[in-house]
Design an enzyme around this catalytic site. Sequence first.
Site, PDB file in Angstrom:
ATOM      1  N   HIS A 167       0.866  -1.183   0.000  1.00 42.59           N
ATOM      2  CA  HIS A 167       0.000   0.000   0.000  1.00 42.59           C
ATOM      3  C   HIS A 167       0.901   1.231   0.000  1.00 42.59           C
ATOM      4  O   HIS A 167       1.747   1.378   0.871  1.00 42.59           O
ATOM      5  CB  HIS A 167      -0.928   0.005   1.209  1.00 42.59           C
ATOM      6  CG  HIS A 167      -1.912   1.130   1.152  1.00 42.59           C
ATOM      7  ND1 HIS A 167      -3.182   0.989   0.630  1.00 42.59           N
ATOM      8  CD2 HIS A 167      -1.783   2.430   1.491  1.00 42.59           C
ATOM      9  CE1 HIS A 167      -3.784   2.163   0.656  1.00 42.59           C
ATOM     10  NE2 HIS A 167      -2.968   3.053   1.187  1.00 42.59           N
ATOM     11  N   CYS A 168       0.715   2.110  -0.987  1.00 46.13           N
ATOM     12  CA  CYS A 168       1.609   3.260  -1.111  1.00 46.13           C
ATOM     13  C   CYS A 168       0.906   4.538  -0.631  1.00 46.13           C
ATOM     14  O   CYS A 168      -0.044   4.988  -1.270  1.00 46.13           O
ATOM     15  CB  CYS A 168       2.049   3.420  -2.564  1.00 46.13           C
ATOM     16  SG  CYS A 168       3.143   4.823  -2.779  1.00 46.13           S
ATOM     17  N   PRO A 169       1.353   5.122   0.502  1.00 49.54           N
ATOM     18  CA  PRO A 169       0.709   6.358   0.979  1.00 49.54           C
ATOM     19  C   PRO A 169       0.921   7.537   0.028  1.00 49.54           C
ATOM     20  O   PRO A 169       0.076   8.433  -0.045  1.00 49.54           O
ATOM     21  CB  PRO A 169       1.370   6.609   2.330  1.00 49.54           C
ATOM     22  CG  PRO A 169       2.631   5.830   2.312  1.00 49.54           C
ATOM     23  CD  PRO A 169       2.427   4.682   1.389  1.00 49.54           C
ATOM     24  N   ASN A 172      -1.727   7.199  -2.292  1.00 52.68           N
ATOM     25  CA  ASN A 172      -2.994   6.967  -1.617  1.00 52.68           C
ATOM     26  C   ASN A 172      -3.739   5.835  -2.311  1.00 52.68           C
ATOM     27  O   ASN A 172      -4.958   5.904  -2.534  1.00 52.68           O
ATOM     28  CB  ASN A 172      -3.842   8.249  -1.598  1.00 52.68           C
ATOM     29  CG  ASN A 172      -5.007   8.123  -0.628  1.00 52.68           C
ATOM     30  OD1 ASN A 172      -4.913   7.400   0.356  1.00 52.68           O
ATOM     31  ND2 ASN A 172      -6.115   8.809  -0.930  1.00 52.68           N
ATOM     32  N   ASN A 173      -2.997   4.800  -2.693  1.00 51.79           N
ATOM     33  CA  ASN A 173      -3.585   3.689  -3.427  1.00 51.79           C
ATOM     34  C   ASN A 173      -2.748   2.440  -3.165  1.00 51.79           C
ATOM     35  O   ASN A 173      -1.572   2.537  -2.827  1.00 51.79           O
ATOM     36  CB  ASN A 173      -3.564   4.025  -4.927  1.00 51.79           C
ATOM     37  CG  ASN A 173      -4.537   3.194  -5.729  1.00 51.79           C
ATOM     38  OD1 ASN A 173      -5.295   2.390  -5.166  1.00 51.79           O
ATOM     39  ND2 ASN A 173      -4.526   3.369  -7.042  1.00 51.79           N
TER      40      ASN A 173
END
Length: 380
Positions: A167-169, A172-173
């Site tokens: 999950h890549c902050p 945001n996805n």
Amino acid sequence: MSRIQWRVRELPKTISQTIRFRWQYGKQCIRSLTYNHHMNQSYASDVCMEPIFWFVDNFTHLLGPFFVFAVICLTTAVVTICYWIGLPYWWNRNRYMTVFLMIVGHWLLLNVVYNFYKAASVSPGYPPEKELIAEAVSICKKCIAPKPPRTHHCSVCNRCVLKMDHHCPWLNNCVGYHNHRYFFLYMLYTTIGTLFIISFGFELGYGVLFLDEAGWKEMEPLQGHPVRFNLSGHIIPVTEMNDYEHDGMAPAEHDLPIPHPNDRTETIHGAILFMALINVATLFALGSLTAWHSTLITRGETSIEAHINKSETKRLAAMNKVYRNPYDFGSRQNWRIFLGITRKRTWWRHVLLPSSHKPEGNGLTWLTYEIASDNADEWP
Ligand SMILES: [Zn+2]
Ligand SMILES: [Zn+2]
């Protein structure tokens, strides 16, 4: 009788012995009350990390929009400074070079913006809901739903994600089956972009930050002026004629002009410093991440699978067996599949230029090297 004697001998006599005895006794009491046969170091560290996991799971999706906004602001600032300071600098030096830099710079910028937008906006892909999934290999304990191979549960998105990487902050996805290529190309083009800015902005940055600190040379060009050295050893223009006393012999007493940086040069100095810090930091952070993901792609695995494959290799090695990643088809084919350069697609059109082509397959069924070697005709 002997037991009593032993006990008497063990009883503390001095104050320090009493304290040590009490401490040992208290420790034994706590241990006997909290003893758990299943307790081990990794379990204890997991429990200690629980608050961090809880924070990440619950707040990452709230902080996500701010991270995305920060990426957009920083990129915009960097591009603006390139136009404002970098471009005029090169235009004054070499016009042909400036045109070349404009073309390369805009090609990089186009790829950075396109891949960031796609990585953040394209859904990573989820298993179909309320449907029978023939390919399922396990059940997700959190979704209570079937899980196809390579699918993992994201605790931030709170759902299962096809071929989940992480999950890549910053996007945001979740990075998964449909947007993995965009994520990687975004990192790659941003790394090349920062390298491009550092390479062609180095001389300019070095000059402003280390040579003429106040940038005062810009205030008054030296051409056309007589010059002299000031006390700090800088060459400065002589802008006024020497005044002489009435006898025409002794020069009049007057103050030498002292250069003062004005607001504009201070801003330029700040902008160059910002560019140096942000580009070097991004180059190191994204450069190492790109290198790490390149290794994973070469091996045909995701970030999550890297951990699984490592522990499987260890487990089988203990049984004198060799583990082989089922999705590893050799480095060249792994890259072709990852970038989607299959079915007559070309790397210059589908990698060097923005392209929205879909990844191979449907994200539910996965070819393994065993099936692929048996069905060479079906190979894309
Ligand atoms: Zn799930
Ligand atoms: Zn997620």
